[in-house]
Design a protein around this motif. Structure first.
Motif, PDB file in Angstrom:
ATOM      1  N   TYR A 163       0.837  -1.206   0.000  1.00 47.68           N
ATOM      2  CA  TYR A 163       0.000   0.000   0.000  1.00 47.68           C
ATOM      3  C   TYR A 163       0.872   1.257   0.000  1.00 47.68           C
ATOM      4  CZ  TYR A 163      -4.559  -2.199   0.840  1.00 47.68           C
ATOM      5  OH  TYR A 163      -5.720  -2.911   0.721  1.00 47.68           O
ATOM      6  N   ILE A 164       1.938   1.242   0.768  1.00 48.33           N
ATOM      7  CA  ILE A 164       2.848   2.398   0.826  1.00 48.33           C
ATOM      8  C   ILE A 164       3.536   2.584  -0.524  1.00 48.33           C
ATOM      9  CG2 ILE A 164       4.910   3.359   1.941  1.00 48.33           C
ATOM     10  CD1 ILE A 164       2.302   3.323   3.682  1.00 48.33           C
ATOM     11  N   GLU A 165       3.998   1.496  -1.129  1.00 44.97           N
ATOM     12  CA  GLU A 165       4.632   1.589  -2.451  1.00 44.97           C
ATOM     13  C   GLU A 165       3.665   2.148  -3.478  1.00 44.97           C
ATOM     14  OE1 GLU A 165       7.798   1.232  -3.292  1.00 44.97           O
ATOM     15  OE2 GLU A 165       8.321   0.673  -1.240  1.00 44.97           O
ATOM     16  N   ARG A 166       2.442   1.706  -3.417  1.00 46.06           N
ATOM     17  CA  ARG A 166       1.417   2.198  -4.356  1.00 46.06           C
ATOM     18  C   ARG A 166       1.182   3.696  -4.152  1.00 46.06           C
ATOM     19  NH1 ARG A 166      -0.734   2.229  -8.955  1.00 46.06           N
ATOM     20  NH2 ARG A 166      -2.948   1.925  -9.104  1.00 46.06           N
ATOM     21  N   LEU A 167       1.148   4.128  -2.902  1.00 48.39           N
ATOM     22  CA  LEU A 167       0.980   5.546  -2.608  1.00 48.39           C
ATOM     23  C   LEU A 167       2.166   6.350  -3.159  1.00 48.39           C
ATOM     24  CD1 LEU A 167      -0.702   7.754  -1.208  1.00 48.39           C
ATOM     25  CD2 LEU A 167       0.594   7.271   0.878  1.00 48.39           C
ATOM     26  N   ILE A 168       3.371   5.825  -2.993  1.00 49.55           N
ATOM     27  CA  ILE A 168       4.570   6.501  -3.517  1.00 49.55           C
ATOM     28  C   ILE A 168       4.465   6.631  -5.037  1.00 49.55           C
ATOM     29  CG2 ILE A 168       7.051   6.195  -3.915  1.00 49.55           C
ATOM     30  CD1 ILE A 168       7.162   5.044  -1.020  1.00 49.55           C
ATOM     31  N   GLU A 169       4.052   5.556  -5.695  1.00 50.46           N
ATOM     32  CA  GLU A 169       3.884   5.606  -7.152  1.00 50.46           C
ATOM     33  C   GLU A 169       2.897   6.701  -7.543  1.00 50.46           C
ATOM     34  OE1 GLU A 169       2.537   1.708  -8.206  1.00 50.46           O
ATOM     35  OE2 GLU A 169       4.405   0.757  -7.578  1.00 50.46           O
ATOM     36  N   GLN A 170       1.790   6.771  -6.838  1.00 52.01           N
ATOM     37  CA  GLN A 170       0.738   7.718  -7.197  1.00 52.01           C
ATOM     38  C   GLN A 170       1.088   9.157  -6.820  1.00 52.01           C
ATOM     39  OE1 GLN A 170      -2.486   5.663  -5.289  1.00 52.01           O
ATOM     40  NE2 GLN A 170      -2.976   4.527  -7.146  1.00 52.01           N
ATOM     41  N   LEU A 171       2.006   9.342  -5.879  1.00 56.87           N
ATOM     42  CA  LEU A 171       2.446  10.688  -5.517  1.00 56.87           C
ATOM     43  C   LEU A 171       3.499  11.233  -6.479  1.00 56.87           C
ATOM     44  CD1 LEU A 171       2.617  10.375  -1.643  1.00 56.87           C
ATOM     45  CD2 LEU A 171       1.263  12.047  -2.917  1.00 56.87           C
ATOM     46  N   ASP A 172       4.053  10.379  -7.296  1.00 57.36           N
ATOM     47  CA  ASP A 172       5.051  10.806  -8.265  1.00 57.36           C
ATOM     48  C   ASP A 172       4.389  11.762  -9.252  1.00 57.36           C
ATOM     49  OD1 ASP A 172       6.785  11.073 -10.457  1.00 57.36           O
ATOM     50  OD2 ASP A 172       7.459   9.008 -10.323  1.00 57.36           O
ATOM     51  N   PRO A 173       4.969  12.958  -9.449  1.00 60.68           N
ATOM     52  CA  PRO A 173       4.357  13.923 -10.368  1.00 60.68           C
ATOM     53  C   PRO A 173       4.208  13.388 -11.790  1.00 60.68           C
ATOM     54  CG  PRO A 173       6.196  14.922  -9.173  1.00 60.68           C
ATOM     55  CD  PRO A 173       6.169  13.474  -8.813  1.00 60.68           C
ATOM     56  N   ASP A 174       5.037  12.429 -12.177  1.00 60.01           N
ATOM     57  CA  ASP A 174       4.968  11.864 -13.523  1.00 60.01           C
ATOM     58  C   ASP A 174       4.109  10.601 -13.588  1.00 60.01           C
ATOM     59  OD1 ASP A 174       6.662  13.853 -14.528  1.00 60.01           O
ATOM     60  OD2 ASP A 174       8.441  12.713 -13.907  1.00 60.01           O
ATOM     61  N   TYR A 175       3.379  10.322 -12.527  1.00 56.84           N
ATOM     62  CA  TYR A 175       2.554   9.117 -12.472  1.00 56.84           C
ATOM     63  C   TYR A 175       1.497   9.140 -13.579  1.00 56.84           C
ATOM     64  CZ  TYR A 175      -0.991   5.823 -10.823  1.00 56.84           C
ATOM     65  OH  TYR A 175      -1.905   4.815 -10.721  1.00 56.84           O
ATOM     66  N   ASP A 176       1.435   8.063 -14.332  1.00 59.02           N
ATOM     67  CA  ASP A 176       0.444   7.901 -15.391  1.00 59.02           C
ATOM     68  C   ASP A 176      -0.219   6.555 -15.175  1.00 59.02           C
ATOM     69  OD1 ASP A 176      -1.061   7.541 -17.676  1.00 59.02           O
ATOM     70  OD2 ASP A 176       0.615   7.739 -19.069  1.00 59.02           O
ATOM     71  N   PRO A 177      -1.462   6.540 -14.657  1.00 61.24           N
ATOM     72  CA  PRO A 177      -2.102   5.265 -14.358  1.00 61.24           C
ATOM     73  C   PRO A 177      -2.288   4.370 -15.588  1.00 61.24           C
ATOM     74  CG  PRO A 177      -3.653   7.072 -14.089  1.00 61.24           C
ATOM     75  CD  PRO A 177      -2.299   7.672 -14.357  1.00 61.24           C
ATOM     76  N   ALA A 178      -2.384   4.948 -16.745  1.00 59.94           N
ATOM     77  CA  ALA A 178      -2.552   4.143 -17.961  1.00 59.94           C
ATOM     78  C   ALA A 178      -1.330   3.256 -18.207  1.00 59.94           C
ATOM     79  CB  ALA A 178      -2.804   5.042 -19.159  1.00 59.94           C
ATOM     80  N   ARG A 179      -0.146   3.741 -17.822  1.00 59.83           N
ATOM     81  CA  ARG A 179       1.078   2.947 -17.974  1.00 59.83           C
ATOM     82  C   ARG A 179       1.408   2.192 -16.710  1.00 59.83           C
ATOM     83  NH1 ARG A 179       4.114   7.703 -19.869  1.00 59.83           N
ATOM     84  NH2 ARG A 179       5.031   7.455 -17.826  1.00 59.83           N
ATOM     85  N   ALA A 180       1.400   2.859 -15.577  1.00 57.57           N
ATOM     86  CA  ALA A 180       1.874   2.286 -14.314  1.00 57.57           C
ATOM     87  C   ALA A 180       0.990   1.159 -13.800  1.00 57.57           C
ATOM     88  CB  ALA A 180       1.987   3.384 -13.253  1.00 57.57           C
ATOM     89  N   ASP A 181      -0.283   1.223 -14.006  1.00 57.66           N
ATOM     90  CA  ASP A 181      -1.180   0.222 -13.429  1.00 57.66           C
ATOM     91  C   ASP A 181      -1.139  -1.112 -14.155  1.00 57.66           C
ATOM     92  OD1 ASP A 181      -1.857   2.100 -11.594  1.00 57.66           O
ATOM     93  OD2 ASP A 181      -3.827   2.523 -12.420  1.00 57.66           O
ATOM     94  N   PHE A 182      -0.399  -1.211 -15.248  1.00 59.21           N
ATOM     95  CA  PHE A 182      -0.386  -2.449 -15.990  1.00 59.21           C
ATOM     96  C   PHE A 182       1.005  -3.050 -16.097  1.00 59.21           C
ATOM     97  CE2 PHE A 182      -4.133  -0.136 -17.322  1.00 59.21           C
ATOM     98  CZ  PHE A 182      -5.099  -1.086 -17.027  1.00 59.21           C
ATOM     99  N   ARG A 183       1.867  -2.697 -15.148  1.00 57.00           N
ATOM    100  CA  ARG A 183       3.206  -3.314 -15.105  1.00 57.00           C
ATOM    101  C   ARG A 183       3.084  -4.708 -14.524  1.00 57.00           C
ATOM    102  NH1 ARG A 183       6.836   0.450 -11.740  1.00 57.00           N
ATOM    103  NH2 ARG A 183       4.974   0.467 -10.514  1.00 57.00           N
ATOM    104  N   GLU A 184       4.156  -5.507 -14.747  1.00 56.35           N
ATOM    105  CA  GLU A 184       4.128  -6.866 -14.195  1.00 56.35           C
ATOM    106  C   GLU A 184       4.254  -6.864 -12.709  1.00 56.35           C
ATOM    107  OE1 GLU A 184       8.160  -8.897 -14.328  1.00 56.35           O
ATOM    108  OE2 GLU A 184       8.044  -7.984 -16.298  1.00 56.35           O
TER     109      GLU A 184
END
Length: 184
Positions: A163-184
């Motif tokens: 959950y913390i890692e996911r929050l860090i990902e989403q706090l990244d200013p360059d976060y793009d859910p279309a790309r990031a949410d479908f990684r392995e």
């Protein structure tokens, strides 16, 4: 082909993995695939083209072990602990805490506020890494009768850490859910 990144790279499963040892193991294994070193010439050999891993598998194994959270999951699997699909439990009170945190993060309207939340999340990541490392040491030295309970406790911590890692990902200013949410 070996079933986990530690086996792929010929390393003992440990959370406190030295980055130099990881790099040496990776280079040693990847070199066996190079044609100048006989890579792929002996079908059925440990690293021959028919039996061993390919360079993509070795690269994935190295990336997995370089990331502390993913390495912790690999150690837990190697020790016979529950997979995240088997046990989705969280530490007591964590779910409420993370929900309140997410509400506060969503309400953050300035970059300075978001930067404070990034710092908070990075601190939490470090706390989880430290705590999980200690828990692995305790689990590996524990009596067999206590081991499964300790591994289950590690799984709960790893579930929260995700959950913390996911929050860090989403706090990244360059976060793009279309790309990031479908990684392995």
């Amino acid at each position: 082909m070996p079933g986990n990144p530690f086996q792929l790279l010929g390393l003992e499963p440990t959370f406190h993995l030295n980055s130099g040892a990881l790099q040496r193991a990776y280079l040693r294994r990847i070199a066996t695939l190079h044609p100048d070193h006989g890579g792929g010439e002996e079908p059925g050999s440990e690293f021959g083209s028919e039996a061993g891993p390919d360079s993509a598998a070795l690269n994935r194994a190295r990336r997995e072990l370089e990331d502390p959270e993913r390495r912790a999951n690999a150690v837990l699997a190697a020790l016979g602990g529950p997979a995240k699909e088997q046990d989705k439990s969280l530490p007591d009170g964590f779910l409420m805490e993370i929900m309140e945190t997410r509400e506060a993060v969503e309400a953050a309207s300035t970059e300075a506020e978001r930067a404070r939340w990034r710092a908070w999340a990075a601190e939490r990541r470090a706390e989880y890494s430290e705590r999980v490392g200690v828990m692995f040491e305790e689990a590996t030295s524990a009596e067999q009768s206590e081991r499964s309970g300790r591994l289950a406790a590690i799984r709960r911590e790893l579930n929260a850490w995700r959950y913390i890692e996911r929050l860090i990902e989403q706090l990244d200013p360059d976060y793009d859910p279309a790309r990031a949410d479908f990684r392995e």
